[in-house]
Design an enzyme around this catalytic site. Structure first.
Site, short mmCIF file in Angstrom:
data_model
loop_
_atom_site.label_atom_id
_atom_site.label_comp_id
_atom_site.label_asym_id
_atom_site.label_seq_id
_atom_site.Cartn_x
_atom_site.Cartn_y
_atom_site.Cartn_z
N GLU A 160 0.83 -1.21 0.00
CA GLU A 160 0.00 0.00 0.00
C GLU A 160 0.86 1.26 0.00
O GLU A 160 2.07 1.22 0.22
CB GLU A 160 -0.92 0.00 1.22
CG GLU A 160 -1.96 -1.09 1.17
CD GLU A 160 -2.90 -1.08 2.35
OE1 GLU A 160 -3.88 -1.84 2.29
OE2 GLU A 160 -2.68 -0.35 3.33
N ASN A 161 0.18 2.37 -0.23
CA ASN A 161 0.82 3.66 -0.24
C ASN A 161 -0.22 4.67 0.21
O ASN A 161 -1.40 4.50 -0.10
CB ASN A 161 1.31 3.96 -1.66
CG ASN A 161 2.22 5.15 -1.72
OD1 ASN A 161 1.76 6.28 -1.57
ND2 ASN A 161 3.49 4.90 -1.92
N GLU A 218 -1.01 -10.14 -6.37
CA GLU A 218 -0.93 -10.90 -7.61
C GLU A 218 0.04 -10.25 -8.59
O GLU A 218 0.90 -10.91 -9.17
CB GLU A 218 -2.31 -11.00 -8.28
CG GLU A 218 -3.35 -11.67 -7.45
CD GLU A 218 -4.20 -10.70 -6.64
OE1 GLU A 218 -3.63 -9.82 -5.94
OE2 GLU A 218 -5.43 -10.80 -6.69
#
Length: 157
Positions: free
Chosen positions: A61-62, A72
């Site tokens: 995440e960011n 994936e």
């Protein structure tokens, strides 16, 4: 009117063979190390390649949400960079919300497109196994996740 059907099967986790247990263990381990401080939703992906190598990926995440990447695609892109000539045989997914395993997780649309491109690249479909608490959904052909896919044939010459 026409109808699409996507063949899949359900299998119990207790019936996993050694290969699936190995992939599940790798996916669980990498999911626990996912960088998910915002959603606290951790996803792990494990790929079995045609040479027997297992490549893993977790969601990253960011704070600028579109800048993150799903498990994936992390795994598929790593495999493409490290083993460009090896086809994917199996993609296995697991997910955790906080510390609890969730029921079968399915790939997002962007990941489905990358799965499609990966099988097109190697001219070989692969299994997608989405593992929940007690059972897994198994698609024997990843292309079932994205009917009417956009591919290279859609681009101008």
């Amino acid at each position: 009117m026409h109808t699409l059907s996507i063949p899949y099967e359900r299998i119990q986790r207790k019936d996993f063979d050694a290969t699936l247990l190995r992939l599940e263990g790798a996916a669980v381990e990498v999911a626990r190390n996912a960088y998910a401080p915002y959603s606290r939703f951790r996803v792990g992906a494990a790929l079995l390649l045609s040479n027997g190598v297992v490549v893993v990926g977790s969601n990253q995440e960011n704070a600028a949400y579109p800048s993150g990447l799903c498990a994936e695609r992390t795994a598929l892109f790593a495999a493409g960079a490290q083993y460009p000539n090896e086809a994917v045989e199996i993609l296995l997914l697991v997910a955790f919300s906080e510390e609890d395993r969730v029921e079968s997780i399915t790939p997002c649309g962007a990941c489905r497109q990358v799965l499609m491109e990966t099988s097109s690249r190697h001219q070989k479909p692969f299994k997608v196994i989405m593992v929940g608490k007690e059972q897994a959904l198994v698609l024997h052909d990843n292309r079932g996740l994205l009917p009417f896919a956009f591919d290279g044939s859609d681009l101008p010459d």
